[in-house]
Design an enzyme around this catalytic site. Structure first.
Site, PDB file in Angstrom:
ATOM      1  N   HIS A   1      -0.954  -0.378  -9.894  1.00  0.00           N
ATOM      2  CA  HIS A   1      -1.668  -1.268  -8.955  1.00  0.00           C
ATOM      3  C   HIS A   1      -2.117  -2.570  -9.652  1.00  0.00           C
ATOM      4  O   HIS A   1      -3.310  -2.884  -9.721  1.00  0.00           O
ATOM      5  CB  HIS A   1      -2.884  -0.548  -8.340  1.00  0.00           C
ATOM      6  CG  HIS A   1      -3.316  -1.171  -7.035  1.00  0.00           C
ATOM      7  ND1 HIS A   1      -3.748  -0.447  -5.959  1.00  0.00           N
ATOM      8  CD2 HIS A   1      -3.370  -2.476  -6.637  1.00  0.00           C
ATOM      9  CE1 HIS A   1      -4.059  -1.275  -4.963  1.00  0.00           C
ATOM     10  NE2 HIS A   1      -3.836  -2.507  -5.359  1.00  0.00           N
TER      11      HIS A   1
ATOM     12  N   ARG B   1       0.860  -1.185   0.000  1.00  0.00           N
ATOM     13  CA  ARG B   1       0.000   0.000   0.000  1.00  0.00           C
ATOM     14  C   ARG B   1       0.893   1.231   0.000  1.00  0.00           C
ATOM     15  O   ARG B   1       1.921   1.268   0.686  1.00  0.00           O
ATOM     16  CB  ARG B   1      -0.896   0.053   1.247  1.00  0.00           C
ATOM     17  CG  ARG B   1      -2.090  -0.890   1.210  1.00  0.00           C
ATOM     18  CD  ARG B   1      -3.163  -0.473   0.201  1.00  0.00           C
ATOM     19  NE  ARG B   1      -4.286  -1.400   0.189  1.00  0.00           N
ATOM     20  CZ  ARG B   1      -4.400  -2.457  -0.607  1.00  0.00           C
ATOM     21  NH1 ARG B   1      -3.461  -2.733  -1.486  1.00  0.00           N
ATOM     22  NH2 ARG B   1      -5.470  -3.224  -0.560  1.00  0.00           N
TER      23      ARG B   1
HETATM   24  N1  NAP Z   1      -0.731  -4.355  -5.216  1.00  0.00           N
HETATM   25  C1  NAP Z   1      -1.545  -5.372  -5.279  1.00  0.00           C
HETATM   26  O1  NAP Z   1      -1.945  -5.755  -6.374  1.00  0.00           O
HETATM   27  C2  NAP Z   1      -1.959  -6.088  -4.014  1.00  0.00           C
HETATM   28  C3  NAP Z   1      -2.708  -7.273  -4.151  1.00  0.00           C
HETATM   29  C4  NAP Z   1      -3.064  -7.963  -2.995  1.00  0.00           C
HETATM   30  C5  NAP Z   1      -2.680  -7.487  -1.738  1.00  0.00           C
HETATM   31  N2  NAP Z   1      -1.957  -6.332  -1.626  1.00  0.00           N
HETATM   32  C6  NAP Z   1      -1.527  -5.848  -0.280  1.00  0.00           C
HETATM   33  O2  NAP Z   1      -0.773  -6.868   0.374  1.00  0.00           O
HETATM   34  C7  NAP Z   1      -1.070  -6.826   1.761  1.00  0.00           C
HETATM   35  C8  NAP Z   1      -0.664  -8.136   2.461  1.00  0.00           C
HETATM   36  O3  NAP Z   1      -1.594  -9.149   2.149  1.00  0.00           O
HETATM   37  P1  NAP Z   1      -1.607 -10.571   2.901  1.00  0.00           P
HETATM   38  O4  NAP Z   1      -2.773 -11.329   2.382  1.00  0.00           O
HETATM   39  O5  NAP Z   1      -0.268 -11.209   2.814  1.00  0.00           O
HETATM   40  O6  NAP Z   1      -1.842 -10.118   4.425  1.00  0.00           O
HETATM   41  P2  NAP Z   1      -1.790 -11.029   5.731  1.00  0.00           P
HETATM   42  O7  NAP Z   1      -1.922 -12.475   5.382  1.00  0.00           O
HETATM   43  O8  NAP Z   1      -2.746 -10.430   6.690  1.00  0.00           O
HETATM   44  O9  NAP Z   1      -0.291 -10.835   6.278  1.00  0.00           O
HETATM   45  C9  NAP Z   1       0.149  -9.674   6.876  1.00  0.00           C
HETATM   46  C10 NAP Z   1       1.572  -9.868   7.395  1.00  0.00           C
HETATM   47  O10 NAP Z   1       2.058  -8.607   7.886  1.00  0.00           O
HETATM   48  C11 NAP Z   1       2.511  -8.780   9.219  1.00  0.00           C
HETATM   49  N3  NAP Z   1       2.249  -7.560  10.003  1.00  0.00           N
HETATM   50  C12 NAP Z   1       1.080  -6.894  10.184  1.00  0.00           C
HETATM   51  N4  NAP Z   1       1.249  -5.842  11.004  1.00  0.00           N
HETATM   52  C13 NAP Z   1       2.558  -5.844  11.347  1.00  0.00           C
HETATM   53  C14 NAP Z   1       3.338  -5.025  12.196  1.00  0.00           C
HETATM   54  N5  NAP Z   1       2.814  -3.978  12.850  1.00  0.00           N
HETATM   55  N6  NAP Z   1       4.644  -5.313  12.339  1.00  0.00           N
HETATM   56  C15 NAP Z   1       5.197  -6.387  11.701  1.00  0.00           C
HETATM   57  N7  NAP Z   1       4.499  -7.210  10.887  1.00  0.00           N
HETATM   58  C16 NAP Z   1       3.200  -6.941  10.716  1.00  0.00           C
HETATM   59  C17 NAP Z   1       1.707  -9.928   9.784  1.00  0.00           C
HETATM   60  O11 NAP Z   1       2.387 -10.458  10.905  1.00  0.00           O
HETATM   61  P3  NAP Z   1       1.836 -11.776  11.684  1.00  0.00           P
HETATM   62  O12 NAP Z   1       2.133 -12.920  10.743  1.00  0.00           O
HETATM   63  O13 NAP Z   1       2.660 -11.838  12.901  1.00  0.00           O
HETATM   64  O14 NAP Z   1       0.365 -11.547  11.899  1.00  0.00           O
HETATM   65  C18 NAP Z   1       1.642 -10.858   8.575  1.00  0.00           C
HETATM   66  O15 NAP Z   1       2.817 -11.629   8.490  1.00  0.00           O
HETATM   67  C19 NAP Z   1      -2.575  -6.530   1.766  1.00  0.00           C
HETATM   68  O16 NAP Z   1      -2.970  -5.986   3.009  1.00  0.00           O
HETATM   69  C20 NAP Z   1      -2.699  -5.539   0.635  1.00  0.00           C
HETATM   70  O17 NAP Z   1      -2.563  -4.221   1.127  1.00  0.00           O
HETATM   71  C21 NAP Z   1      -1.594  -5.631  -2.755  1.00  0.00           C
END
Ligand code: NAP
Length: 310
Positions: A273, A225
């Site tokens: 994006h 993001r």
């Molecule tokens: N550009 C694009 O096309 C696109 C497409 C899809 C998604 N995205 C982005 O990718 C992001 C990640 O997706 P996801 O499905 O992988 O999310 P997710 O499964 O919820 O994983 C989030 C990860 O971030 C870690 N995290 C969260 N808060 C943190 C903090 N304060 N300090 C350290 N680590 C932290 C979490 O730690 P824990 O494991 O300890 O909980 C987890 O490992 C989405 O939220 C979205 O914004 C972008």
């Protein structure tokens, strides 16, 4: 079952057709013109819903995100209390993100950004190649997307470090967690890949102070993001050469404004994006499966925590 669809950028007819393949008795409504009786609506499928709009539905059982992120839902301070907010977890989405990350990590590792510049200048010059095991990539966020990307990078032979909130174990990945481990993690990240969710804790996490912890001459890949990055600080780090290149897929304001410095700054690559785009075919299957779980009284897969915002 009545489902309300709300998104400016997605085609409701396409989603209705795909969801119907899996949900026989689907009653598909579209916000704002075809909502019908608000009391009928049991599910909402949304991207960036209008603030306060979801509060109008007294019988909502779940709010599904059209993408992996849920920051576009949690930004609403007036959400209906107690209704689960469900992220999209979809193997195709995960794979798409890993493709994007692998592409750019290899791009920097193999000096293709330098060869592109040499070609523009008509220079034929072979650059020394570092073995892949000596190129270190740091992945911030080891969730669905970051975890897969880190494993894929390790599979190619990169030296991989990962950082998450809680402790993690991932084969081939040196795992760090928590605030205190951020500095040592960043120090290992010649190529930093950001796959954190946008939450109150992570907003602006890549600022002058944290960027300064990266090894000099490193690279940033941000497909998470835009608001995770302090844009001015990144521009300054690029100007000073501390960061040699950045690939940015997401921005504080999208579409990226005409004339924004990122469009033309040397070393910056902008993609609109597209790092991983929801495939409505596979996503409709996942969302229908979650609807079925809820109808059976089971918990859906991918419920976000309102306390942490992801
Ligand atoms: N550009 C694009 O096309 C696109 C497409 C899809 C998604 N995205 C982005 O990718 C992001 C990640 O997706 P996801 O499905 O992988 O999310 P997710 O499964 O919820 O994983 C989030 C990860 O971030 C870690 N995290 C969260 N808060 C943190 C903090 N304060 N300090 C350290 N680590 C932290 C979490 O730690 P824990 O494991 O300890 O909980 C987890 O490992 C989405 O939220 C979205 O914004 C972008």
């Amino acid at each position: 079952v009545a489902l309300l669809f709300s998104s400016k950028g997605d085609d409701p007819a396409l989603w209705e057709g795909l969801l119907r393949r899996h949900v026989a008795d689907l009653d598909f409504r579209v916000w704002p013109d075809n909502v019908g009786d608000a009391a009928d609506i049991e599910f909402a499928l949304v991207w960036r819903p209008k603030l306060g709009a979801l509060r109008e539905f007294p019988n909502l059982k779940a709010i599904f995100s059209l993408g992996a992120g849920v920051d576009h839902i949690f930004r609403d301070p007036d959400l209906p209390p107690g209704v689960p907010i469900v992220r999209l977890i979809d193997a195709a989405l995960t794979r798409g993100m890993s493709e994007y990350v692998l592409h750019w990590a290899l791009h920097f590792h193999r000096n293709f950004h330098r060869y592109a510049r040499q070609q523009r200048e008509g220079i034929w010059k072979q650059l020394p190649l570092t073995p892949i095991s000596e190129t270190s990539v740091g992945v911030m966020g080891l969730g669905e997307l970051g975890g897969d990307a880190a494993a894929a990078l390790a599979g190619l032979g990169f030296r991989v470090a990962g950082w998450s909130r809680g402790p993690k174990k991932l084969e081939g990945v040196e795992c760090f967690h928590g605030h205190h481990a951020l500095e040592p993690f960043l120090g290992l990240s010649q190529i930093l890949v950001c796959l954190l969710p946008l939450t109150p804790e992570t907003e602006g996490i890549l600022h002058a102070g944290t960027l300064a912890r990266l090894p000099r001459g490193g690279y940033l890949i941000n497909p998470a993001r835009g608001a995770l990055v302090a844009e001015e600080d990144l521009l300054a780090a690029l100007d000073s050469g501390h960061i040699a290149g950045a690939v940015l897929d997401v921005f504080r304001a999208e579409p990226l404004a005409p004339g924004h410095p990122f469009w033309s700054r040397p070393g910056v690559t902008v993609t609109p994006h597209v790092a991983s785009i929801t495939d409505p075919r596979s996503a409709a299957r996942e969302i229908a499966a979650n609807m079925e779980r809820i109808e059976k009284g089971e918990p859906p897969v991918g419920v976000a925590d309102p306390e942490t915002g992801y």
